[in-house]
Design a protein around this motif. Structure first.
Motif, PDB file in Angstrom:
ATOM      1  N   ARG A  53       0.838  -1.193   0.000  1.00 11.69           N
ATOM      2  CA  ARG A  53       0.000   0.000   0.000  1.00 11.69           C
ATOM      3  C   ARG A  53       0.870   1.239   0.000  1.00 11.69           C
ATOM      4  O   ARG A  53       1.862   1.322   0.714  1.00 11.69           O
ATOM      5  N   SER A  97      -0.668  11.968  -5.667  1.00  9.95           N
ATOM      6  CA  SER A  97      -1.420  10.930  -4.951  1.00  9.95           C
ATOM      7  C   SER A  97      -2.542  11.498  -4.097  1.00  9.95           C
ATOM      8  O   SER A  97      -3.568  10.834  -3.912  1.00  9.95           O
ATOM      9  N   GLU A 114      -7.685   1.939  -4.342  1.00 10.99           N
ATOM     10  CA  GLU A 114      -6.518   1.421  -3.634  1.00 10.99           C
ATOM     11  C   GLU A 114      -5.271   1.938  -4.332  1.00 10.99           C
ATOM     12  O   GLU A 114      -5.209   2.001  -5.561  1.00 10.99           O
ATOM     13  N   GLN A 115      -4.250   2.309  -3.556  1.00 12.57           N
ATOM     14  CA  GLN A 115      -2.982   2.778  -4.106  1.00 12.57           C
ATOM     15  C   GLN A 115      -1.868   1.854  -3.623  1.00 12.57           C
ATOM     16  O   GLN A 115      -1.782   1.549  -2.433  1.00 12.57           O
ATOM     17  N   ASP A 135       1.602   4.937   0.992  1.00 11.57           N
ATOM     18  CA  ASP A 135       1.261   5.867   2.057  1.00 11.57           C
ATOM     19  C   ASP A 135       2.044   7.152   1.827  1.00 11.57           C
ATOM     20  O   ASP A 135       3.245   7.207   2.092  1.00 11.57           O
ATOM     21  N   HIS A 137     -10.364   8.525  -2.377  1.00 15.23           N
ATOM     22  CA  HIS A 137     -10.049   7.515  -1.363  1.00 15.23           C
ATOM     23  C   HIS A 137     -10.618   6.132  -1.647  1.00 15.23           C
ATOM     24  O   HIS A 137     -10.139   5.156  -1.089  1.00 15.23           O
ATOM     25  N   GLN A 138     -11.615   6.022  -2.514  1.00  7.35           N
ATOM     26  CA  GLN A 138     -12.186   4.694  -2.775  1.00  7.35           C
ATOM     27  C   GLN A 138     -11.251   3.815  -3.598  1.00  7.35           C
ATOM     28  O   GLN A 138     -11.443   2.611  -3.657  1.00  7.35           O
TER      29      GLN A 138
END
Length: 188
Positions: free
Chosen positions: A27, A72, A80-81, A29, A77-78
């Protein structure tokens, strides 16, 4: 004294395993600090022989990370990164957006040639095997607006171009605008 016999099922190259371990997605961040590790062991004489300046490389790394963060935070927010060997992968049901970030100084042609090869490689080697049923979109994000000829070159290979400078207004090519719109990403 010959080669040991190994069946095809028992043989797995060490390089493939190392590659899988290195390229696991994690993920993304944007708040996690990633700092350049200084090399204080390099003495002055050795430094003068180098063809590059480590401090400038560190500054460019920090500019790269800042550009990646600026982009980014625009992603809803929906989605996924993830990060891996690639800079950023945005995933939604049925679609993925692969992003390669480049900082442009006096070397925009070199940086965008690198981006072209990198993003096509990452799509083919890493992303498509993880998401075989997804439509994958490709975007190169820069920290300043590239020349029109270079934008056209990337779009020839279905790679959109967006730029997110530190202070000026962000922008995108036509292809990038369509891709970003599909993901609800609005450049400011």
């Amino acid at each position: 004294i010959g080669q040991p016999l190994v069946s095809a099922f028992e043989y797995e190259p060490v390089e493939a395993e190392a590659s899988r371990a290195r390229n696991r997605k994690r993920r993304y961040d944007p708040t996690r600090p990633r700092e350049r590790i200084p090399n204080s062991d390099v003495d002055e004489q050795r430094r003068s022989v180098r063809v590059y300046d480590p401090d400038l490389i560190g500054e460019r790394f920090m500019a790269h990370e800042a550009c990646l963060r600026r982009f980014s935070v625009l992603i809803p927010h929906q989605h996924e990164q993830y990060e891996g060997d690639y800079d950023l992968l945005v995933v939604s049901p049925g679609e993925a957006l692969l992003i390669e970030v480049k900082t442009i100084r006096e070397d925009e042609a070199k940086q965008l040639r690198l981006a072209l090869g990198q993003i096509l490689y990452y799509e083919h080697i890493f992303v498509k095997p993880m998401y075989p049923d997804h439509d994958i979109r490709l975007i190169v994000v820069t920290d300043s607006r590239p020349h029109d000829d270079l934008i056209r070159l990337l779009e020839k290979y279905q790679i959109g171009v967006a730029w997110v400078p530190p202070v000026n207004q962000a922008g995108q090519s036509e292809l990038a605008a369509r891709c970003l719109d599909e993901f609800g990403i609005v450049l400011r």
